[in-house]
Design a protein around this motif. Structure first.
Motif, short mmCIF file in Angstrom:
data_model
loop_
_atom_site.label_atom_id
_atom_site.label_comp_id
_atom_site.label_asym_id
_atom_site.label_seq_id
_atom_site.Cartn_x
_atom_site.Cartn_y
_atom_site.Cartn_z
N GLU A 167 0.88 -1.16 0.00
CA GLU A 167 0.00 0.00 0.00
C GLU A 167 0.92 1.22 0.00
O GLU A 167 1.87 1.27 0.78
CB GLU A 167 -0.89 0.02 1.25
CG GLU A 167 -1.86 -1.14 1.33
CD GLU A 167 -2.88 -1.14 0.21
OE1 GLU A 167 -3.28 -0.04 -0.23
OE2 GLU A 167 -3.27 -2.23 -0.23
N THR A 174 -2.46 10.38 5.85
CA THR A 174 -3.16 9.34 5.09
C THR A 174 -2.88 7.97 5.68
O THR A 174 -3.79 7.14 5.81
CB THR A 174 -2.74 9.39 3.60
OG1 THR A 174 -3.01 10.69 3.09
CG2 THR A 174 -3.48 8.35 2.78
N PHE A 175 -1.64 7.72 6.05
CA PHE A 175 -1.27 6.44 6.66
C PHE A 175 -2.08 6.20 7.93
O PHE A 175 -2.61 5.11 8.13
CB PHE A 175 0.24 6.44 6.95
CG PHE A 175 0.75 5.19 7.60
CD1 PHE A 175 0.80 3.99 6.90
CD2 PHE A 175 1.20 5.20 8.91
CE1 PHE A 175 1.28 2.83 7.49
CE2 PHE A 175 1.69 4.06 9.52
CZ PHE A 175 1.73 2.87 8.80
N MET A 177 -5.01 7.37 8.72
CA MET A 177 -6.40 7.06 8.36
C MET A 177 -6.52 5.63 7.84
O MET A 177 -7.45 4.91 8.21
CB MET A 177 -6.91 8.04 7.29
CG MET A 177 -7.21 9.40 7.83
SD MET A 177 -7.98 10.56 6.66
CE MET A 177 -7.54 9.99 5.06
N GLU A 178 -5.57 5.21 7.00
CA GLU A 178 -5.64 3.88 6.40
C GLU A 178 -5.49 2.78 7.45
O GLU A 178 -6.25 1.82 7.44
CB GLU A 178 -4.57 3.73 5.32
CG GLU A 178 -4.87 4.53 4.08
CD GLU A 178 -3.74 4.55 3.07
OE1 GLU A 178 -2.60 4.22 3.43
OE2 GLU A 178 -4.01 4.89 1.92
N ILE A 179 -4.53 2.91 8.35
CA ILE A 179 -4.37 1.85 9.35
C ILE A 179 -5.49 1.91 10.38
O ILE A 179 -5.81 0.89 11.00
CB ILE A 179 -2.97 1.86 10.03
CG1 ILE A 179 -2.75 3.12 10.86
CG2 ILE A 179 -1.89 1.65 8.99
CD1 ILE A 179 -1.49 3.09 11.70
N ARG A 181 -8.52 2.09 9.72
CA ARG A 181 -9.66 1.33 9.19
C ARG A 181 -9.73 -0.08 9.71
O ARG A 181 -10.80 -0.68 9.73
CB ARG A 181 -9.62 1.31 7.66
CG ARG A 181 -10.16 2.58 7.07
CD ARG A 181 -10.32 2.46 5.58
NE ARG A 181 -9.17 3.13 4.99
CZ ARG A 181 -8.61 2.79 3.86
NH1 ARG A 181 -9.07 1.79 3.16
NH2 ARG A 181 -7.59 3.46 3.39
#
Length: 186
Positions: A167, A174-175, A177-179, A181
């Motif tokens: 990814e 952004t990282f 937010m992504e982790i 999830r």
């Protein structure tokens, strides 16, 4: 994302290279490889404004915890810029079993000639174990062919994680937010 280390970060990484870090099988790699690993860890911690984890002995494969997600920062020193067809190697012993407690791997590459750390991307540990996204597992002594046509026999069982499987790391925000999830809600 490319980061250039400060003198303070370099000195900090060098200060962690002690006899203690090489006792009892705690070391992965030689002194130069460990220095690059410590430098990557320090730079990532600084990027997120988080103090480094003080570990006495084995850290369980957890270099940083963000959003309650345990992350193993993997660093490799290279003499060249990263290419999309390159791979990242993980020792099978760092993936399999209950000894390593991390949830994801964050891969970095330190260009020794140009003096910068590139954050390549990240992947869930479960994807590595399941051999998803083009990941391969090699047995100890197995022939491994490189993209340039050369080959070598693996010294230990290992996983090969293609850069294209990761990814992308676009920014610290952004990282996070992504982790976040896949963080448990309760």
């Amino acid at each position: 994302m490319k980061l250039y280390p400060t003198t303070t970060q370099k000195e900090f990484a060098k200060s962690l290279i002690t006899e203690e870090t090489f006792r009892n099988g705690q070391s992965d790699g030689n002194r130069n490889q460990r220095a690059i690993g410590f430098l990557a860890e320090k730079m990532i911690h600084d990027l997120f404004g988080v103090d480094m984890i003080k570990a006495s002995g084995f850290d369980g494969g957890v270099d940083i915890v963000l959003n309650d997600i345990k992350i193993d920062i993997k660093a490799m020193g290279r003499e060249v810029d990263m290419q999309k067809h390159y791979v990242n190697n993980l020792m099978a012993s760092q993936v399999e079993g209950d000894k390593y407690l991390n949830d994801i791997y964050l891969f970095t590459s330190y260009n020794k000639r140009k003096g910068y750390l590139e954050i390549l991307g990240w992947i869930k540990k479960s994807y590595v174990v399941a051999l998803n996204k083009g990941i391969k597992r090699y047995k100890e002594g197995e022939d491994r062919k490189r993209s340039n046509g050369s080959s070598f026999k693996t010294k230990a069982a290992m996983y090969e994680v293609p850069c294209r499987s990761l990814e992308p790391f676009l920014s610290p925000e952004t990282f996070m937010m992504e982790i976040g999830r896949f963080k448990p809600l309760i």
